[in-house]
Design a protein around this motif. Structure first.
Motif, PDB file in Angstrom:
ATOM      1  N   MET A   1     -10.224   5.721  55.919  1.00 50.59           N
ATOM      2  CA  MET A   1     -10.071   6.873  55.086  1.00 50.59           C
ATOM      3  C   MET A   1      -8.591   7.075  54.799  1.00 50.59           C
ATOM      4  SD  MET A   1     -11.609  10.515  55.770  1.00 50.59           S
ATOM      5  CE  MET A   1     -10.492  11.716  56.300  1.00 50.59           C
ATOM      6  N   SER A   2      -8.288   7.207  53.527  1.00 53.26           N
ATOM      7  CA  SER A   2      -6.883   7.373  53.171  1.00 53.26           C
ATOM      8  C   SER A   2      -6.605   8.831  52.848  1.00 53.26           C
ATOM      9  CB  SER A   2      -6.534   6.474  51.991  1.00 53.26           C
ATOM     10  OG  SER A   2      -7.207   6.942  50.850  1.00 53.26           O
ATOM     11  N   VAL A   3      -5.485   9.329  53.230  1.00 51.57           N
ATOM     12  CA  VAL A   3      -5.065  10.708  52.985  1.00 51.57           C
ATOM     13  C   VAL A   3      -3.967  10.687  51.938  1.00 51.57           C
ATOM     14  CG1 VAL A   3      -4.065  12.748  54.021  1.00 51.57           C
ATOM     15  CG2 VAL A   3      -5.643  11.353  55.325  1.00 51.57           C
ATOM     16  N   MET A   4      -4.135  11.530  50.893  1.00 51.08           N
ATOM     17  CA  MET A   4      -3.114  11.586  49.848  1.00 51.08           C
ATOM     18  C   MET A   4      -1.932  12.396  50.348  1.00 51.08           C
ATOM     19  SD  MET A   4      -5.161  12.149  46.309  1.00 51.08           S
ATOM     20  CE  MET A   4      -3.739  11.885  45.320  1.00 51.08           C
ATOM     21  N   PRO A   5      -0.786  11.964  50.087  1.00 49.81           N
ATOM     22  CA  PRO A   5       0.375  12.761  50.479  1.00 49.81           C
ATOM     23  C   PRO A   5       0.463  14.031  49.640  1.00 49.81           C
ATOM     24  CG  PRO A   5       1.034  10.702  49.406  1.00 49.81           C
ATOM     25  CD  PRO A   5      -0.437  10.693  49.521  1.00 49.81           C
ATOM     26  N   ARG A   6       1.113  15.040  50.156  1.00 49.42           N
ATOM     27  CA  ARG A   6       1.202  16.345  49.529  1.00 49.42           C
ATOM     28  C   ARG A   6       1.856  16.259  48.149  1.00 49.42           C
ATOM     29  NH1 ARG A   6       0.991  21.684  51.014  1.00 49.42           N
ATOM     30  NH2 ARG A   6       0.989  21.520  53.236  1.00 49.42           N
ATOM     31  N   TYR A   7       2.843  15.426  47.936  1.00 50.05           N
ATOM     32  CA  TYR A   7       3.535  15.348  46.653  1.00 50.05           C
ATOM     33  C   TYR A   7       2.698  14.686  45.570  1.00 50.05           C
ATOM     34  CZ  TYR A   7       4.483  10.560  48.116  1.00 50.05           C
ATOM     35  OH  TYR A   7       4.352   9.263  48.537  1.00 50.05           O
ATOM     36  N   ALA A   8       1.597  14.020  45.923  1.00 47.58           N
ATOM     37  CA  ALA A   8       0.759  13.334  44.935  1.00 47.58           C
ATOM     38  C   ALA A   8      -0.320  14.242  44.341  1.00 47.58           C
ATOM     39  CB  ALA A   8       0.110  12.113  45.568  1.00 47.58           C
ATOM     40  N   GLN A   9      -0.486  15.464  44.829  1.00 46.91           N
ATOM     41  CA  GLN A   9      -1.507  16.373  44.301  1.00 46.91           C
ATOM     42  C   GLN A   9      -1.073  16.910  42.944  1.00 46.91           C
ATOM     43  OE1 GLN A   9      -2.317  19.335  47.237  1.00 46.91           O
ATOM     44  NE2 GLN A   9      -3.001  17.849  48.762  1.00 46.91           N
ATOM     45  N   ARG A  10      -2.031  17.093  42.046  1.00 48.17           N
ATOM     46  CA  ARG A  10      -1.724  17.499  40.672  1.00 48.17           C
ATOM     47  C   ARG A  10      -2.117  18.955  40.365  1.00 48.17           C
ATOM     48  NH1 ARG A  10       1.371  13.478  39.755  1.00 48.17           N
ATOM     49  NH2 ARG A  10       0.455  11.447  39.396  1.00 48.17           N
ATOM     50  N   GLY A  11      -2.765  19.702  41.251  1.00 48.78           N
ATOM     51  CA  GLY A  11      -3.126  21.109  41.029  1.00 48.78           C
ATOM     52  C   GLY A  11      -4.413  21.290  40.257  1.00 48.78           C
ATOM     53  N   ALA A  12      -5.383  20.402  40.419  1.00 48.13           N
ATOM     54  CA  ALA A  12      -6.653  20.488  39.695  1.00 48.13           C
ATOM     55  C   ALA A  12      -7.456  21.717  40.119  1.00 48.13           C
ATOM     56  CB  ALA A  12      -7.466  19.224  39.906  1.00 48.13           C
ATOM     57  N   VAL A  13      -7.391  22.075  41.381  1.00 51.45           N
ATOM     58  CA  VAL A  13      -8.129  23.244  41.869  1.00 51.45           C
ATOM     59  C   VAL A  13      -7.606  24.513  41.205  1.00 51.45           C
ATOM     60  CG1 VAL A  13      -8.630  24.635  43.905  1.00 51.45           C
ATOM     61  CG2 VAL A  13      -8.712  22.154  44.042  1.00 51.45           C
ATOM     62  N   LEU A  14      -6.313  24.631  41.051  1.00 49.64           N
ATOM     63  CA  LEU A  14      -5.722  25.793  40.384  1.00 49.64           C
ATOM     64  C   LEU A  14      -6.181  25.870  38.931  1.00 49.64           C
ATOM     65  CD1 LEU A  14      -3.795  28.180  40.433  1.00 49.64           C
ATOM     66  CD2 LEU A  14      -1.947  26.602  39.835  1.00 49.64           C
ATOM     67  N   LEU A  15      -6.189  24.753  38.244  1.00 47.20           N
ATOM     68  CA  LEU A  15      -6.621  24.720  36.848  1.00 47.20           C
ATOM     69  C   LEU A  15      -8.092  25.104  36.709  1.00 47.20           C
ATOM     70  CD1 LEU A  15      -5.874  24.055  33.926  1.00 47.20           C
ATOM     71  CD2 LEU A  15      -6.601  21.714  34.367  1.00 47.20           C
ATOM     72  N   VAL A  16      -8.949  24.570  37.549  1.00 55.34           N
ATOM     73  CA  VAL A  16     -10.383  24.886  37.495  1.00 55.34           C
ATOM     74  C   VAL A  16     -10.615  26.361  37.817  1.00 55.34           C
ATOM     75  CG1 VAL A  16     -12.606  24.452  38.602  1.00 55.34           C
ATOM     76  CG2 VAL A  16     -11.149  22.540  37.961  1.00 55.34           C
ATOM     77  N   SER A  17      -9.937  26.886  38.801  1.00 54.71           N
ATOM     78  CA  SER A  17     -10.128  28.299  39.164  1.00 54.71           C
ATOM     79  C   SER A  17      -9.630  29.223  38.053  1.00 54.71           C
ATOM     80  CB  SER A  17      -9.447  28.612  40.492  1.00 54.71           C
ATOM     81  OG  SER A  17      -8.051  28.445  40.373  1.00 54.71           O
ATOM     82  N   LEU A  18      -8.555  28.886  37.361  1.00 56.26           N
ATOM     83  CA  LEU A  18      -8.076  29.707  36.239  1.00 56.26           C
ATOM     84  C   LEU A  18      -9.055  29.683  35.071  1.00 56.26           C
ATOM     85  CD1 LEU A  18      -4.238  28.973  36.214  1.00 56.26           C
ATOM     86  CD2 LEU A  18      -5.396  31.088  36.846  1.00 56.26           C
ATOM     87  N   VAL A  19      -9.663  28.539  34.800  1.00 58.39           N
ATOM     88  CA  VAL A  19     -10.665  28.462  33.732  1.00 58.39           C
ATOM     89  C   VAL A  19     -11.890  29.301  34.086  1.00 58.39           C
ATOM     90  CG1 VAL A  19     -12.268  26.910  32.562  1.00 58.39           C
ATOM     91  CG2 VAL A  19      -9.880  26.244  32.833  1.00 58.39           C
ATOM     92  N   LEU A  20     -12.351  29.213  35.320  1.00 61.84           N
ATOM     93  CA  LEU A  20     -13.491  30.035  35.753  1.00 61.84           C
ATOM     94  C   LEU A  20     -13.158  31.523  35.682  1.00 61.84           C
ATOM     95  CD1 LEU A  20     -14.932  27.994  38.756  1.00 61.84           C
ATOM     96  CD2 LEU A  20     -15.941  28.339  36.500  1.00 61.84           C
ATOM     97  N   LEU A  21     -11.938  31.901  36.072  1.00 58.19           N
ATOM     98  CA  LEU A  21     -11.518  33.299  35.996  1.00 58.19           C
ATOM     99  C   LEU A  21     -11.495  33.777  34.544  1.00 58.19           C
ATOM    100  CD1 LEU A  21     -10.529  35.766  37.534  1.00 58.19           C
ATOM    101  CD2 LEU A  21      -8.206  34.876  37.290  1.00 58.19           C
ATOM    102  N   LEU A  22     -11.044  32.930  33.628  1.00 63.42           N
ATOM    103  CA  LEU A  22     -11.039  33.273  32.209  1.00 63.42           C
ATOM    104  C   LEU A  22     -12.456  33.480  31.685  1.00 63.42           C
ATOM    105  CD1 LEU A  22      -9.435  33.590  29.557  1.00 63.42           C
ATOM    106  CD2 LEU A  22      -9.758  31.132  29.214  1.00 63.42           C
ATOM    107  N   ILE A  23     -13.384  32.630  32.068  1.00 63.84           N
ATOM    108  CA  ILE A  23     -14.783  32.754  31.636  1.00 63.84           C
ATOM    109  C   ILE A  23     -15.403  34.038  32.190  1.00 63.84           C
ATOM    110  CG2 ILE A  23     -17.093  31.745  31.888  1.00 63.84           C
ATOM    111  CD1 ILE A  23     -15.730  28.984  31.749  1.00 63.84           C
ATOM    112  N   LEU A  24     -15.170  34.341  33.464  1.00 60.83           N
ATOM    113  CA  LEU A  24     -15.716  35.568  34.053  1.00 60.83           C
ATOM    114  C   LEU A  24     -15.119  36.821  33.419  1.00 60.83           C
ATOM    115  CD1 LEU A  24     -15.921  34.597  37.826  1.00 60.83           C
ATOM    116  CD2 LEU A  24     -17.798  34.922  36.215  1.00 60.83           C
ATOM    117  N   THR A  25     -13.835  36.794  33.107  1.00 60.89           N
ATOM    118  CA  THR A  25     -13.207  37.943  32.443  1.00 60.89           C
ATOM    119  C   THR A  25     -13.799  38.153  31.056  1.00 60.89           C
ATOM    120  OG1 THR A  25     -11.156  37.504  33.648  1.00 60.89           O
ATOM    121  CG2 THR A  25     -10.998  38.906  31.696  1.00 60.89           C
ATOM    122  N   THR A  26     -14.013  37.089  30.318  1.00 63.69           N
ATOM    123  CA  THR A  26     -14.627  37.196  28.986  1.00 63.69           C
ATOM    124  C   THR A  26     -16.038  37.774  29.075  1.00 63.69           C
ATOM    125  OG1 THR A  26     -13.354  35.277  28.269  1.00 63.69           O
ATOM    126  CG2 THR A  26     -15.218  35.913  26.909  1.00 63.69           C
TER     127      THR A  26
END
Length: 160
Positions: A1-26
């Motif tokens: 099992m390989s572990v990604m280093p912290r600097y290789a993360q791209r913030g996909a969870v933040l993007l998905v959560s912001l889109v869901l928040l936008l949909i719920l607000t609408t």
């Protein structure tokens, strides 16, 4: 099992959560706007029904005054007042109050008998127009507020 280093993360969870928040607000804003619209529609329906009942009340009161020997006044005003429970209330004390103005035009119809004298029918026709408004002031009933207009014909026959 390989572990990604912290600097290789791209913030996909933040993007998905912001889109869901936008949909719920609408969805929430749309639901609130729809609810406000339905509340206004029900209020307008209630006011329209009150004006309708006031116009009908004006017609009924005027017809009750008609007798073979006398006609009702040609122009009169009635106050129609109901509280939430549907019972009649004192003037100005109701939750829904309306003013009905009734105009009456009466005329004698000719030609109902060949001979004049005893046993000749006298036929009176009445054109009754009742306009009601939720505006209970003494101002003229206009189309600028909730109103109703009802017209009805009425006829009496008296044998002379």
């Amino acid at each position: 099992m390989s572990v990604m280093p912290r600097y290789a993360q791209r913030g996909a969870v933040l993007l998905v959560s912001l889109v869901l928040l936008l949909i719920l607000t609408t969805l929430a804003v749309t639901a609130a706007s729809t609810s406000a619209l339905q509340e206004r529609m029900s209020s307008n329906a209630q006011q329209s029904n009150t004006a309708f009942q006031a116009a009908e009340n004006g017609l009924a009161n005027t017809i009750a005054q008609i007798t073979p020997s006398s006609a009702p006044p040609s122009d009169q005003t009635y106050l129609y007042c109901k509280n939430v429970s549907g019972e009649a209330c004192a003037a100005g004390a109701g939750d829904m109050a309306a003013r009905a103005r009734v105009a009456v035009a009466a005329r004698v119809e000719d030609g109902y008998s060949i001979r004049e004298g005893s046993g000749t029918p006298m036929v009176m026709t009445y054109d009754i127009s009742s306009s009601a408004s939720l505006d209970t002031s003494n101002a003229t009933i206009t189309g600028s507020n909730t109103n109703a207009l009802h017209r009805q014909g009425y006829m009496t026959v008296e044998i002379r």
